[in-house]
Design a protein around this motif. Structure first.
Motif, mmCIF file in Angstrom:
data_model
loop_
_atom_site.group_PDB
_atom_site.id
_atom_site.type_symbol
_atom_site.label_atom_id
_atom_site.label_comp_id
_atom_site.label_asym_id
_atom_site.label_seq_id
_atom_site.Cartn_x
_atom_site.Cartn_y
_atom_site.Cartn_z
ATOM 1 N N ASP A 445 20.667 -14.615 -54.714
ATOM 2 C CA ASP A 445 19.216 -14.447 -54.845
ATOM 3 C C ASP A 445 18.454 -15.760 -54.728
ATOM 4 O OD1 ASP A 445 19.598 -11.783 -55.037
ATOM 5 O OD2 ASP A 445 18.886 -11.555 -57.093
ATOM 6 N N ARG A 446 19.044 -16.740 -54.032
ATOM 7 C CA ARG A 446 18.345 -18.012 -53.816
ATOM 8 C C ARG A 446 17.303 -17.836 -52.718
ATOM 9 N NH1 ARG A 446 19.789 -22.077 -49.860
ATOM 10 N NH2 ARG A 446 18.568 -23.961 -50.192
ATOM 11 N N PRO A 447 16.012 -18.141 -52.999
ATOM 12 C CA PRO A 447 14.976 -17.990 -51.965
ATOM 13 C C PRO A 447 15.252 -18.914 -50.781
ATOM 14 C CG PRO A 447 13.989 -18.220 -54.149
ATOM 15 C CD PRO A 447 15.444 -18.544 -54.292
ATOM 16 N N LEU A 448 15.057 -18.383 -49.575
ATOM 17 C CA LEU A 448 15.281 -19.167 -48.363
ATOM 18 C C LEU A 448 13.992 -19.736 -47.800
ATOM 19 C CD1 LEU A 448 17.919 -16.939 -46.543
ATOM 20 C CD2 LEU A 448 18.307 -18.950 -47.959
ATOM 21 N N VAL A 449 12.882 -19.021 -47.993
ATOM 22 C CA VAL A 449 11.576 -19.466 -47.502
ATOM 23 C C VAL A 449 10.523 -19.073 -48.532
ATOM 24 C CG1 VAL A 449 12.133 -19.391 -45.038
ATOM 25 C CG2 VAL A 449 11.351 -17.328 -46.179
ATOM 26 N N ALA A 450 9.313 -19.538 -48.297
ATOM 27 C CA ALA A 450 8.228 -19.235 -49.229
ATOM 28 C C ALA A 450 7.942 -17.732 -49.244
ATOM 29 C CB ALA A 450 6.969 -20.007 -48.832
ATOM 30 N N GLU A 451 7.496 -17.232 -50.384
ATOM 31 C CA GLU A 451 7.163 -15.823 -50.521
ATOM 32 C C GLU A 451 5.907 -15.489 -49.718
ATOM 33 O OE1 GLU A 451 4.895 -16.544 -54.792
ATOM 34 O OE2 GLU A 451 6.960 -15.806 -54.734
ATOM 35 N N ILE A 452 5.774 -14.219 -49.365
ATOM 36 C CA ILE A 452 4.613 -13.734 -48.618
ATOM 37 C C ILE A 452 3.875 -12.730 -49.501
ATOM 38 C CG2 ILE A 452 3.852 -12.439 -46.584
ATOM 39 C CD1 ILE A 452 6.284 -13.513 -45.113
ATOM 40 N N HIS A 453 2.599 -12.956 -49.714
ATOM 41 C CA HIS A 453 1.817 -12.145 -50.643
ATOM 42 C C HIS A 453 1.280 -10.884 -49.977
ATOM 43 C CE1 HIS A 453 1.590 -15.106 -54.002
ATOM 44 N NE2 HIS A 453 1.862 -15.935 -53.007
ATOM 45 N N SER A 454 1.325 -9.794 -50.696
ATOM 46 C CA SER A 454 0.752 -8.480 -50.381
ATOM 47 C C SER A 454 1.604 -7.720 -49.373
ATOM 48 C CB SER A 454 -0.694 -8.592 -49.878
ATOM 49 O OG SER A 454 -0.734 -9.050 -48.541
ATOM 50 N N TYR A 455 1.415 -6.388 -49.360
ATOM 51 C CA TYR A 455 2.132 -5.492 -48.459
ATOM 52 C C TYR A 455 1.147 -4.925 -47.442
ATOM 53 C CZ TYR A 455 5.374 -5.512 -52.456
ATOM 54 O OH TYR A 455 6.202 -5.889 -53.479
ATOM 55 N N THR A 456 1.159 -5.481 -46.243
ATOM 56 C CA THR A 456 0.333 -4.980 -45.148
ATOM 57 C C THR A 456 1.180 -4.962 -43.887
ATOM 58 O OG1 THR A 456 -0.439 -7.166 -44.425
ATOM 59 C CG2 THR A 456 -1.709 -6.078 -46.190
ATOM 60 N N ASN A 457 0.647 -4.343 -42.836
ATOM 61 C CA ASN A 457 1.366 -4.354 -41.561
ATOM 62 C C ASN A 457 1.616 -5.784 -41.085
ATOM 63 O OD1 ASN A 457 1.521 -1.546 -41.323
ATOM 64 N ND2 ASN A 457 -0.494 -1.406 -40.337
ATOM 65 N N ALA A 458 0.620 -6.653 -41.292
ATOM 66 C CA ALA A 458 0.749 -8.040 -40.837
ATOM 67 C C ALA A 458 1.808 -8.793 -41.640
ATOM 68 C CB ALA A 458 -0.602 -8.744 -40.937
ATOM 69 N N THR A 459 1.803 -8.611 -42.973
ATOM 70 C CA THR A 459 2.791 -9.352 -43.771
ATOM 71 C C THR A 459 4.193 -8.789 -43.568
ATOM 72 O OG1 THR A 459 2.349 -7.927 -45.709
ATOM 73 C CG2 THR A 459 1.097 -10.001 -45.526
ATOM 74 N N ALA A 460 4.312 -7.488 -43.339
ATOM 75 C CA ALA A 460 5.628 -6.910 -43.058
ATOM 76 C C ALA A 460 6.181 -7.463 -41.750
ATOM 77 C CB ALA A 460 5.536 -5.392 -43.002
ATOM 78 N N LEU A 461 5.336 -7.555 -40.723
ATOM 79 C CA LEU A 461 5.777 -8.132 -39.454
ATOM 80 C C LEU A 461 6.150 -9.606 -39.632
ATOM 81 C CD1 LEU A 461 6.188 -7.836 -36.408
ATOM 82 C CD2 LEU A 461 3.759 -8.424 -36.104
#
Length: 673
Positions: A445-461
């Motif tokens: 569970d070590r993070p590989l990259v920065a987190e992405i905020h919110s669930y939208t089509n753009a953030t999912a892509l």
């Protein structure tokens, strides 16, 4: 004179209670067994193999394996010991406290070690057994995929740590096969971490020792080719299988070390040799047979078409539509013409991989006759998508899952990553948690990259594109040929210099130094030297731990080196200018003091375009897929598939590229601003 290979290989998954079971150790040992039986040369070598698995791997059986089997090896022979299982520690008798400041022995946990009348195999006992084997001065190789730090465990992807607790029983001195006097005589000179990073206290005799990790780390498990395996063992055997003939211990370790560190966290493979120059010897004293530069295709007794190459030769298993492709030639075709694919009379694709053979389907040849045989060369290797487990909040999970199934162009699934439902088959986990997307290693569970905020089509892509970016980087790190290359693994040496002195260490660690009150980054130089008798084209890739790939160490992405002894048989990266690895200021301000770079060398008989593999740091704008600027061979085609996965038309004059790769890892350390 025949060189005898005496091998004792031990794998334990099933232990007597209360020791918890493991799941990949027997697979590790069976892979080693398969490799030795399939690849040790029949010309001048004889393999004597003793295998101990699970309940057969008792303390007494392992001791007798040394005394009765390995001790047969003489000065012209090889003694090989390989262990996969639990390591641990035990309370040392008071008499041994002078040797053990922490009053603990390092141990191997045998099948019956924790039963009332048995004990672990302590490091002092193992040292005596190795000394007995060394009495006749054979070539000794020891490989151990275990650990003994604290609780002494191997741990596994996605599950709780598997503990082999310290044995707190009071062990009597007479239960050891070594006396206090013998233990003192066998004790190594250094017990410091720097001088003895594995923590195992072996005798001063001549041997080469490869270990899964440092003594303060855990040896992790890894899902490789659909099996639970030790991460160290998997990449060790994978590297051996893909090398044609004798791979030196130094080159073997460099690749294994780089791959393990790229795949798992906090595991640093180690190599020790009592005589440093022994690391340049070929594995098992050159006992691994050299193959012809082609596979033979023939019809077996079941009238199936097969090639004389299988898993032990590095042929990958098919994955979906991804498989190994081969060009077929008449069997009387001279080897020098096998590079001209215009001479090929047909194609074959691998449909099933067995230990020493692979079934193939042939196309392009009419009226196939089972009396015929063909020569074949590999023209393409499979690049299966990496597995990702998607977990967490339903809204984020569903959005990411739907995007993954439609991001491959024309509303098709991604070609680089695929969802898997079993954690042990996942390279990554995509977590939807607290309204944010997070990509982590499946192991820890070590993070590989920065987190992405919110669930939208753009953030999912965005998060799926990040996964694809990392998957491409991993494909490049793992890129290697199969075991038919006529090029030696060390055909081109990659030599690193610092302050005009060659860096001999197998593990390279460069630290910032303070000069005039300021912290300055380290500097080094790289020289490539051709040791073969033919011209070769070389490219040197820098793979950063921010998932960038750069081919700019040579001005045009690569360089020709002339045969050894001729003018132009060596070249300096950046024309000999110093290379300055750095820990970026923004990372250092976040408390990150170390970065790792993989230097990957690709050597080929034909020119190719390594810039096809370049990619920016993660989260920077992606680049367009380039068109090859040089070369017209099969290596270009494979490289082009890593960034684009496009199956483009073959050049009219495409040639077969014979190539090999190697790599090392460099750690840059910054302690001050």
């Amino acid at each position: 004179m025949t060189c005898n290979i005496y091998a004792l290989i031990v794998g334990i998954d099933e232990y007597v209670s209360p020791v918890p079971p493991l799941s990949g150790c027997v697979n590790d040992i069976m892979a080693i067994k398969e490799y030795l039986e399939g690849r040790v040369s029949q010309d001048g070598y004889k393999l004597h193999l003793r295998t101990l698995l699970n309940q057969d791997a008792t303390r007494q059986a392992i001791v007798e394996g040394f005394q009765q089997h390995l001790c047969q090896a003489s000065s012209e022979d090889v003694a090989f010991f390989c262990y996969a299982g639990h390591g641990s520690q035990e309370q040392a008798p008071e008499e041994f406290w002078v040797l053990e400041p922490d009053r603990l022995n390092e141990t191997l946990v045998c099948y019956d070690s924790r039963t009332p009348k048995s004990w672990d195999l302590a490091d002092k006992e193992l040292a005596k057994l190795i000394a007995l084997v060394a009495a006749k001065n054979p070539h000794i190789t020891i490989i151990m995929d275990c650990c003994h730090s604290g609780s002494g465990t191997r741990d596994t992807y996605g599950e709780a740590v598997r503990l082999a607790p310290i044995d707190r029983r009071k062990r009597p001195l007479d239960s050891f096969i070594v006396s206090l006097k013998e233990a003192e005589e066998l004790s190594s000179a250094s017990r410091s971490l720097e001088g003895n990073p594995t923590g195992w206290n072996f005798p001063k005799g001549k041997y080469i020792f490869l270990a899964a990790c440092q003594d303060r780390e855990t040896a992790k498990e890894y899902n490789g080719s659909g099996q639970q395996r030790g991460a160290f063992s998997y990449f060790l055997v994978d590297t051996l299988k893909k090398a044609n003939g004798g791979l030196s211990y130094r080159d073997l370790f460099k690749r294994v070390n780089a791959l393990v560190r790229a795949k798992v966290t906090s595991q640093s493979p180690q190599i020790e040799a009592t005589v440093l120059s022994d690391l340049d010897q070929p594995f098992l004293r050159n006992a691994i047979a050299q193959r012809q530069p082609y596979f033979t295709v023939y019809c077996d007794n079941d009238r199936d078409w097969v090639i004389d190459g299988g898993a032990v030769h590095g042929i990958p298993h098919p994955s979906g539509s991804e498989t190994t492709l081969l060009a077929l030639f008449h069997f009387d075709t001279p080897n020098v013409q096998l590079t001209q694919l215009s001479v090929a009379i047909g194609e074959a694709q691998v449909v099933e991989v067995m230990p020493q053979l692979s079934k193939v389907e042939i196309s392009g040849i009419e009226n196939l006759d089972c009396e015929l045989t063909f020569k074949a060369v590999v023209t393409s290797l499979p690049l299966p998508p990496k597995g990702v487990a998607i977990e967490g909040e339903q809204a984020g999970v569903e959005l990411a899952r739907n995007t993954l199934l439609a991001t491959g162009g024309q509303n098709q699934p991604s070609l680089y990553v695929k969802e898997v439902t079993t954690p042990e088959t996942a390279e990554f986990k995509l977590l939807a948690r607290d309204g944010k997307y997070l990509i982590v290693r499946s192991a820890d569970d070590r993070p590989l990259v920065a987190e992405i905020h919110s669930y939208t089509n753009a953030t999912a892509l965005q998060v799926i594109k990040r996964l694809e970016h990392i998957a491409k980087w991993m494909n490049i790190a793992e890129l290697s040929s199969v075991a038919t290359s006529h090029l030696r693994p060390d055909a081109v040496q990659m030599i690193l210099y610092q302050n005009e002195r060659e860096i001999q260490n197998t593990e390279i660690r460069l630290e910032y130094q303070q000069e005039n009150g300021k912290w300055q980054p380290p500097a080094f130089q790289i020289k490539l030297k051709n040791t073969s008798n033919e011209p070769v084209y070389c490219a040197l890739l820098n793979l950063t731990d921010r998932y960038a790939v750069n081919a700019g160490l040579f001005e045009t992405g690569g360089i020709w080196l002339q045969p050894t002894g001729q003018t132009g048989d060596e070249a300096w990266a950046l024309s000999g200018q110093p290379i300055y690895p750095t820990v970026p200021q923004k990372l250092w301000q976040q408390g990150i003091t170390e970065v790792k770079d993989i230097l990957k060398l690709i050597v080929c008989t034909s020119e190719f375009d390594a810039t096809l593999l370049e990619q920016e740091e993660l989260d920077l704008p992606s680049r367009q897929v380039p068109t090859p600027r040089r070369g017209k061979g099969t290596l270009n085609r494979l490289m082009n598939r890593i960034p684009s996965r496009q199956v483009r038309a073959k050049p009219k004059e495409e040639v077969y590229d014979d190539w090999v790769s190697s790599q090392i890892i460099i750690t840059t350390v910054r302690l001050g601003g």
